[in-house]
Design a protein around this motif. Structure first.
Motif, PDB file in Angstrom:
ATOM      1  N   ARG A 179       0.850  -1.181   0.000  1.00  0.00           N
ATOM      2  CA  ARG A 179       0.000   0.000   0.000  1.00  0.00           C
ATOM      3  C   ARG A 179       0.893   1.240   0.000  1.00  0.00           C
ATOM      4  O   ARG A 179       1.767   1.379   0.859  1.00  0.00           O
ATOM      5  CB  ARG A 179      -0.867  -0.025   1.271  1.00  0.00           C
ATOM      6  N   ALA A 180       0.669   2.129  -0.963  1.00  0.00           N
ATOM      7  CA  ALA A 180       1.498   3.337  -1.044  1.00  0.00           C
ATOM      8  C   ALA A 180       0.878   4.450  -0.192  1.00  0.00           C
ATOM      9  O   ALA A 180      -0.244   4.879  -0.449  1.00  0.00           O
ATOM     10  CB  ALA A 180       1.617   3.785  -2.499  1.00  0.00           C
ATOM     11  N   VAL A 181       1.618   4.856   0.820  1.00  0.00           N
ATOM     12  CA  VAL A 181       1.148   5.944   1.686  1.00  0.00           C
ATOM     13  C   VAL A 181       2.118   7.119   1.679  1.00  0.00           C
ATOM     14  O   VAL A 181       1.870   8.148   2.292  1.00  0.00           O
ATOM     15  CB  VAL A 181       0.953   5.455   3.149  1.00  0.00           C
ATOM     16  N   ASP A 182       3.253   6.946   0.998  1.00  0.00           N
ATOM     17  CA  ASP A 182       4.327   7.935   1.019  1.00  0.00           C
ATOM     18  C   ASP A 182       4.453   8.506  -0.402  1.00  0.00           C
ATOM     19  O   ASP A 182       4.823   7.784  -1.329  1.00  0.00           O
ATOM     20  CB  ASP A 182       5.600   7.207   1.459  1.00  0.00           C
ATOM     21  N   LEU A 183       4.099   9.763  -0.570  1.00  0.00           N
ATOM     22  CA  LEU A 183       4.111  10.402  -1.890  1.00  0.00           C
ATOM     23  C   LEU A 183       5.345  11.284  -2.043  1.00  0.00           C
ATOM     24  O   LEU A 183       5.588  12.175  -1.227  1.00  0.00           O
ATOM     25  CB  LEU A 183       2.840  11.254  -2.060  1.00  0.00           C
ATOM     26  N   ARG A 184       6.135  11.014  -3.086  1.00  0.00           N
ATOM     27  CA  ARG A 184       7.288  11.866  -3.423  1.00  0.00           C
ATOM     28  C   ARG A 184       6.874  12.796  -4.539  1.00  0.00           C
ATOM     29  O   ARG A 184       6.481  12.316  -5.615  1.00  0.00           O
ATOM     30  CB  ARG A 184       8.447  11.021  -3.924  1.00  0.00           C
ATOM     31  N   VAL A 185       6.937  14.078  -4.312  1.00  0.00           N
ATOM     32  CA  VAL A 185       6.520  15.043  -5.318  1.00  0.00           C
ATOM     33  C   VAL A 185       7.737  15.809  -5.806  1.00  0.00           C
ATOM     34  O   VAL A 185       8.416  16.486  -5.025  1.00  0.00           O
ATOM     35  CB  VAL A 185       5.503  16.052  -4.728  1.00  0.00           C
ATOM     36  N   SER A 186       8.029  15.715  -7.092  1.00  0.00           N
ATOM     37  CA  SER A 186       9.114  16.510  -7.658  1.00  0.00           C
ATOM     38  C   SER A 186       8.554  17.878  -8.034  1.00  0.00           C
ATOM     39  O   SER A 186       7.559  17.975  -8.750  1.00  0.00           O
ATOM     40  CB  SER A 186       9.686  15.817  -8.889  1.00  0.00           C
ATOM     41  N   LEU A 187       9.201  18.929  -7.544  1.00  0.00           N
ATOM     42  CA  LEU A 187       8.687  20.280  -7.785  1.00  0.00           C
ATOM     43  C   LEU A 187       9.349  20.955  -8.974  1.00  0.00           C
ATOM     44  O   LEU A 187       8.841  21.952  -9.489  1.00  0.00           O
ATOM     45  CB  LEU A 187       8.869  21.137  -6.531  1.00  0.00           C
ATOM     46  N   THR A 188      10.486  20.460  -9.370  1.00  0.00           N
ATOM     47  CA  THR A 188      11.189  21.006 -10.536  1.00  0.00           C
ATOM     48  C   THR A 188      12.275  20.012 -10.935  1.00  0.00           C
ATOM     49  O   THR A 188      12.759  19.252 -10.095  1.00  0.00           O
ATOM     50  CB  THR A 188      11.848  22.364 -10.218  1.00  0.00           C
ATOM     51  N   ASP A 189      12.663  20.014 -12.209  1.00  0.00           N
ATOM     52  CA  ASP A 189      13.789  19.173 -12.624  1.00  0.00           C
ATOM     53  C   ASP A 189      15.090  19.977 -12.656  1.00  0.00           C
ATOM     54  O   ASP A 189      16.144  19.435 -12.926  1.00  0.00           O
ATOM     55  CB  ASP A 189      13.510  18.560 -14.009  1.00  0.00           C
ATOM     56  N   ARG A 190      14.993  21.278 -12.360  1.00  0.00           N
ATOM     57  CA  ARG A 190      16.190  22.120 -12.409  1.00  0.00           C
ATOM     58  C   ARG A 190      17.029  21.981 -11.152  1.00  0.00           C
ATOM     59  O   ARG A 190      16.507  21.654 -10.095  1.00  0.00           O
ATOM     60  CB  ARG A 190      15.791  23.599 -12.529  1.00  0.00           C
ATOM     61  N   CYS A 191      18.304  22.310 -11.292  1.00  0.00           N
ATOM     62  CA  CYS A 191      19.154  22.262 -10.112  1.00  0.00           C
ATOM     63  C   CYS A 191      20.287  23.277 -10.228  1.00  0.00           C
ATOM     64  O   CYS A 191      20.699  23.635 -11.322  1.00  0.00           O
ATOM     65  CB  CYS A 191      19.730  20.871  -9.910  1.00  0.00           C
ATOM     66  N   GLY A 219      24.320  20.572 -17.462  1.00  0.00           N
ATOM     67  CA  GLY A 219      22.901  20.522 -17.094  1.00  0.00           C
ATOM     68  C   GLY A 219      22.127  19.686 -18.106  1.00  0.00           C
ATOM     69  O   GLY A 219      22.706  18.932 -18.878  1.00  0.00           O
ATOM     70  N   LEU A 220      20.827  19.845 -18.101  1.00  0.00           N
ATOM     71  CA  LEU A 220      19.962  19.025 -18.960  1.00  0.00           C
ATOM     72  C   LEU A 220      18.959  19.933 -19.648  1.00  0.00           C
ATOM     73  O   LEU A 220      18.743  21.059 -19.217  1.00  0.00           O
ATOM     74  CB  LEU A 220      19.225  17.996 -18.084  1.00  0.00           C
TER      75      LEU A 220
END
Ligand code: SAM
Ligand code: SF4
Length: 329
Positions: free
Chosen positions: A9-21, A33-34
Motif C-alpha cells: 500500500r502506497a502511503v508515502d508520496l514523493r513530489v518533484s517540484l522542478t527538474d532544475r538544479c 545541465g539538462l
C-alpha cells in the motif's frame, strides 16, 4: 487506497517540484545541465495542490516529501507547504534538498508547516565538494544545515553518496561530524539513474564496504527487527545508541518488498517506482477536465501495476529514460 497486486500500500508520496538544479553532482547530472522541462508542461501550484489533496483525502497518502531537481528553486514553495499542511488528515511534510538557500528558507518553511528536511552532503572538504558538484557552495550547505536545526526541522537528516576515488574515504569522518551535531546520517548506494549513464556496478561503493569502513571506528549494532518498517535504510545504533546511522542498499539489498511509495513528477506523471519504465499522465487528464474520481481511478490503476522489484543488476534491467533529477529522488 493505492494498492498494488503484491499487497503493498502506497502511503508515502514523493513530489518533484522542478527538474532544475543549481548543483551538478556527477552521479546525477552532466556539467552542462539538462534540457529542462518547458514551463507549460510543469504542474501549476493549483494543479499540484489539487493532486496532493486528492492523494491525501481519497487515496490514503499519509506523508508527502518534496524533492526534485532542487525543490528550493520552486517559487512559492512555502505556499505549497502551507496548502499541504491544511489538508485533513494532515500529512507529514518533508523535503529533500541540497541545502543551497536553506539558510534563508528554513524558518519560513517551518512556519508554513514543514516537519523535517534531508540535506544531501557527501563531503566535509570544500575542494572535494567542488569536484563532486562542480560548484563552490560547500559553505552554503553548512549554513543551510545549521539553519534547519535552529528552525526546528528536526531531526535533521543527511544523505551521502560515496564515489570511489573521490570521497569514499569519508564515511567515518562524516558520521563523526554528524554525531557531534545530532544529525542523522544515511548513506545511499549510487544507483543507475544519472543522465549521462556513467554508472558502473563494479565501481560503486557497496553498502557492505560502507559498513566495514564505519565499523573500523564505531561499534554498530543492528536496530531491532521490525524497526526498519518500510524505511529504505538499514539502520544501526552507533556505539550503543541512541544515535543511529543508516545505509540504503538500493542496489545490493533492495527494499522493494516493503516499498510504500508513489511518485508524482513535476510535469504531472505518476510513477510507481524510481525505476519504472512507464508513467501515467495525470496532467493531461487534469487539463482535459477529468474530475476527482477519474483522476483517483487513474492513480489507482497506475499503482496496481507496480512490479515486485526494480531488478537492478538483473539481465532484464533497463535504466529508466528519465534521469533521477527529473523523476524526483
Ligand atoms: N537536489 C536535492 C538533493 O540533492 O538532495 C533533491 C533531489 S536529489 C535527486 C535526491 C537525492 O538523490 C540526493 O540525496 C542525492 O544525493 C541522491 N542521488 C542523486 N543521484 C543519485 C544516484 N545516481 N544514486 C544514488 N543517489 C542519488
Ligand atoms: Fe542537483 Fe540533487 Fe542532482 Fe545534485 S543530486 S545535481 S543537488 S538534483
Amino acid at each position: 487506497m493505492l494498492l498494488d497486486s503484491f499487497g503493498r500500500r502506497a502511503v508515502d508520496l514523493r513530489v518533484s517540484l522542478t527538474d532544475r538544479c543549481n548543483l551538478r553532482c556527477g552521479y546525477c547530472m552532466p556539467a552542462e545541465g539538462l534540457p529542462w522541462l518547458p514551463k507549460a508542461e510543469l504542474l501549476t501550484d493549483a494543479e499540484l495542490v489539487r493532486l496532493m489533496d486528492l492523494a491525501v483525502t481519497a487515496l490514503g497518502v499519509r506523508e508527502i516529501r518534496f524533492t526534485g531537481g532542487e525543490p528550493l528553486l520552486r517559487p512559492g514553495l512555502a505556499g505549497l507547504v502551507a496548502a499541504c499542511a491544511a489538508l485533513t488528515p494532515r500529512p507529514e511534510l518533508s523535503l529533500t534538498t541540497n541545502g543551497l538557500g536553506l539558510a534563508r528558507l528554513a524558518a519560513p518553511l517551518r512556519e508554513a508547516g514543514l516537519d523535517r528536511v534531508n540535506v544531501s552532503l557527501d563531503t566535509l572538504d570544500p575542494v572535494v565538494f567542488h569536484r563532486l558538484t562542480r560548484r563552490d557552495r560547500h559553505a552554503d550547505v553548512l549554513a543551510g544545515l545549521a539553519a534547519a536545526e535552529t528552525a526546528g526541522l528536526r531531526p535533521v537528516k543527511l544523505n551521502a553518496v560515496l564515489m570511489r576515488g573521490v570521497n569514499e574515504g569519508e564515511a567515518a569522518g562524516l558520521l563523526e561530524w554528524c554525531l557531534e551535531r545530532g544529525y542523522e546520517l544515511r548513506f545511499i548506494e549510487q544507483m543507475p539513474l544519472d543522465a549521462q549513464r556513467g554508472w558502473d556496478r563494479e565501481a560503486m561503493v557497496s553498502a557492505e564496504e560502507i559498513h566495514a569502513m564505519l565499523a573500523q571506528r564505531f561499534t554498530l549494532t543492528p536496530e531491532p527487527r521490525g524497526a526498519r518498517g518500510s524505511a529504505p535504510a538499514e539502520r544501526w545504533l552507533v556505539d550503543g545508541g541512541p544515535a543511529r546511522v543508516g545505509i540504503i542498499a538500493s542496489v545490493t539489498r533492495p527494499f522493494c518488498r516493503a516499498c510504500d511509495r508513489t511518485r508524482l513528477t513535476a510535469d504531472g506523471q505518476v510513477r510507481d517506482c524510481l525505476f519504472a519504465s512507464e508513467e501515467t499522465d495525470l496532467r493531461g487528464a487534469l487539463r482535459a477536465g477529468a474530475d476527482d474520481a477519474e483522476l483517483a481511478a487513474l492513480w489507482r490503476t497506475a499503482m496496481w501495476g507496480k512490479k515486485a522489484a526494480a531488478g537492478i543488476g538483473e539481465p532484464s534491467f533497463a535504466q529508466p529514460s528519465r534521469p533521477m533529477s527529473s523523476i524526483g529522488g
